[in-house]
Scaffold this motif. Structure first.
Motif, short mmCIF file in Angstrom:
data_model
loop_
_atom_site.label_atom_id
_atom_site.label_comp_id
_atom_site.label_asym_id
_atom_site.label_seq_id
_atom_site.Cartn_x
_atom_site.Cartn_y
_atom_site.Cartn_z
N ARG A 319 -22.93 -94.32 -4.03
CA ARG A 319 -21.81 -93.48 -4.01
C ARG A 319 -20.18 -94.11 -4.70
O ARG A 319 -20.49 -95.38 -4.56
N VAL A 320 -19.30 -93.42 -5.16
CA VAL A 320 -18.40 -94.08 -5.86
C VAL A 320 -17.13 -93.84 -4.80
O VAL A 320 -17.56 -92.98 -3.90
N VAL A 321 -16.99 -95.21 -3.84
CA VAL A 321 -15.97 -95.14 -2.93
C VAL A 321 -14.13 -96.11 -2.93
O VAL A 321 -14.87 -97.51 -3.73
N ASP A 322 -13.39 -95.91 -3.58
CA ASP A 322 -12.36 -96.85 -3.56
C ASP A 322 -12.28 -97.16 -4.42
O ASP A 322 -12.59 -98.49 -4.14
N GLY A 323 -12.57 -97.52 -5.77
CA GLY A 323 -12.76 -97.92 -6.99
C GLY A 323 -14.05 -98.44 -7.52
O GLY A 323 -13.99 -99.58 -8.10
N ALA A 324 -14.70 -98.21 -6.33
CA ALA A 324 -16.43 -98.96 -7.18
C ALA A 324 -17.49 -98.50 -6.43
O ALA A 324 -17.13 -97.41 -5.32
N VAL A 325 -19.11 -99.08 -6.61
CA VAL A 325 -19.73 -98.42 -6.51
C VAL A 325 -20.28 -98.94 -5.72
O VAL A 325 -20.74 -100.00 -5.74
N LYS A 326 -21.03 -97.88 -4.48
CA LYS A 326 -21.30 -98.76 -3.15
C LYS A 326 -22.52 -98.36 -2.68
O LYS A 326 -22.76 -97.12 -2.74
#
Length: 578
Positions: A319-326
């Motif tokens: 998922r996308v979270v806080d400007g990153a894909v984790k």
């Protein structure tokens, strides 16, 4: 029975018997135990913000204990009295030795079992004495006592018991934490199966036993919370099964230890936005670790990929979270579904994002190859050959070799195709979607003159190059070496991947399809090649219910460059996948 169960439960809770209790014994204050590592870690983090010397240990059987210490017994008793008086810890906290403690999961990376005694914190005496629980093993409860203890359970704990009853095969209802007739009936049936009185209300001891049965499948995995600060991810990992191997953007790769064949974990960490997520979704589906069969779903800001073959099951969450894909990928061997799904649930429930993301340059100094993405193998076909379009609908003919025993056949690696006919070493393919060929073969029923120029178009290197190659040669004979009228002999230095490609005469018309170089035990000169004639190709297409385009009579000679362009325009890469 109750006495026996009380004794057994004493072992289950690792309380131990209070035998020799010298003041200088090294002991612990055990304050909680949980059947979920994620819950235990969360509770340890919360306690650590309030009191000193908080440690977490695996107890085996899927249980995890929180303990303060280690202290000398006299200090431990003083700490226990004070914290009980201040209501910082539960009233069923007790003095415990370390005999039941296994690997340490909190604090991360600590191993205080190998260290000496800790200095007890300075704590004031409680205003009123609190008696120590000299016998930490609770006696079995009456139904009324069991119901009262049950009322103190949180909703999550009630749901966990329903999940355990469903796993054991006694409950089929919803996981809602509401104990109605269905849940009570399931409890009663479980009690009967275990030899307990069928009250439909689980005692505290019975709840422990049920959850131990449920969590037994996770034993031996070495579940621990791992905080990967470079990837910016924290989650539970089976540390006995996988260990960190390398960072190669966008993955932190944890390879198998060999304990469970095929087990592997990837942590996904990449700076980016929704477009980055979508690109990763497409790329991951080209990897060998993500088999083709399985459900997959891409939402607005997340995706799930599940793939399974006869060897592995792979599940990816990102998922996308806080400007990153984790996210993460769990790869597990087929046939161990119960343990895989339980482990997956623990990993997902414990997943936390930390600041930062993996450096995009991570792993740039490692070996590179066209069939690798971030060091992971790209899915490749078993073999690839050439084919060519014979009508405007995209019907393709190729060598039968390219379509034998394939799980999947593709054109140019993207478009799936079905075999609609085979004969005389020819396979006729129909694409599963509408195509608009750049050029279509015009089949000539006339043999070229001996010694005239011919061109063979094909993917000589089986798809390594992005476009077909063209090999020039001459028309050597109107029959095969044994006089086969359906064959023509060529003098052309063709390669394995060219098989199935069109043979063009000097007018740009197709006079045959190149055959594989399969001469059995006989070795022929390298420039000898054979083609099956266009009239046989036309019959195979007709037998499959399609009509190939015929070449007009005559036709002026074209340049070699035009022959090459026409051949490349009608040629397609045909791949056979396992």
């Amino acid at each position: 029975m109750k006495r026996v169960w009380a004794a057994v439960l004493g072992l289950v809770l690792w309380c131990g018997a209070a035998a020799a209790q010298a003041p200088d014994d090294i002991v612990w204050v055990q304050i909680e135990a949980h059947p979920s590592l994620a819950t235990a870690t969360q509770r340890a983090r919360a306690f650590a913000g309030q009191i000193d010397d908080v440690n977490g240990f695996s107890l085996g059987g899927g249980w995890y204990a929180l303990a303060l210490g280690p202290y000398r017994r006299a200090d431990a008793q003083r700490v226990l009295r004070s914290y009980l008086g201040d209501r910082l810890i539960a009233r069923d906290s007790f003095i415990a030795d370390a005999s039941g403690f296994r690997s340490q999961f909190w604090p991360l990376g600590a191993n205080v079992l190998d260290l000496g005694v800790a200095e007890a914190p300075v704590v004031p005496a409680p205003s009123a004495p609190v008696p120590l629980a000299q016998e930490p093993t609770p006696a079995d409860e009456t139904p009324a006592e069991a119901r009262r203890s049950e009322q103190r359970l949180t909703r999550a704990e009630r749901e966990e018991l329903q999940v355990a009853l469903k796993w054991a095969g006694f409950y089929t209802g919803a996981i809602d934490g509401a104990y109605g007739r269905g849940t009570r009936g399931a409890m009663s049936r479980w009690q009967e199966a275990q030899g307990f009185e069928e009250t439909g209300i689980l005692t505290s001891a019975q709840r422990v036993a049920l959850l131990r049965q449920y969590n037994a499948v996770l034993e031996g995995l070495g579940l621990q919370v791992v905080s990967d600060t470079q990837a910016g991810i924290e989650l539970l990992l089976p540390t006995e099964v996988v260990r960190f191997a390398r960072n190669q953007s966008p993955f932190a790769q944890y390879d198998g230890t060999g304990k469970i064949d095929g087990a592997r974990v990837l942590l996904i960490s990449q700076p980016g936005d929704r477009n980055t997520l979508y690109g990763l979704y497409d790329i991951m589906q080209t990897l060998e670790i993500v088999p083709l069969d399985g459900p997959r779903e891409r939402g607005r800001d997340s995706f799930t990929l599940v793939g399974q073959n006869d060897r592995i099951v792979s599940e990816t969450r990102a998922r996308v979270v806080d400007g990153a894909v984790k996210g993460f990928t769990l790869i597990w061997p087929v046939g161990d579904e119960e343990r895989r799904t339980r482990l997956l649930g623990e990993m997902e429930a414990s997943f936390r994002t930390l600041p930062g993301a993996l450096d995009p340059a991570a792993g740039e100094d490692t070996a590179q190859a066209p069939d690798l993405v971030a060091g992971l193998a790209v899915r490749t076909p078993r073999l690839s050959r050439s084919g060519f379009f014979v009508d405007d609908a995209g019907t393709v003919v190729t060598t039968a070799q390219a379509a034998q025993n394939c799980t999947r056949i593709t054109l140019d690696e993207d478009i799936q195709a079905d075999v609609i006919g085979t004969s005389d070493g020819i396979a006729v393919l129909r694409p599963q979607q509408q195509l608009a060929p750049l050029d279509v073969a015009r089949l000539s029923l006339r043999d070229p003159r001996l010694g005239s120029d011919v061109a063979v178009a094909g993917y000589s290197y089986e798809g390594v190059l992005p476009a077909p190659s063209v090999t020039f040669g001459t028309f050597a004979d109107v029959t095969g070496l044994s006089g086969e009228a359906s064959l023509a002999r060529l003098e052309a230095d063709t390669l394995t991947g060219d098989a199935g490609g069109p043979v063009l005469d000097s007018s740009g018309h197709v006079v045959g399809m190149l055959l594989p170089k399969d001469t059995g035990s006989r070795t022929l000169p390298g420039a000898v090649a054979f083609a099956i004639k266009s009239e046989v190709v036309a019959e195979a297409v007709s037998s499959a219910g399609r009509a190939a385009r015929a070449a007009p009579e005559g036709g002026a000679a074209i340049t070699l460059a035009d022959m090459a362009a026409r051949g490349a325009g009608m040629t397609v890469l045909v791949s056979c996948w396992d």
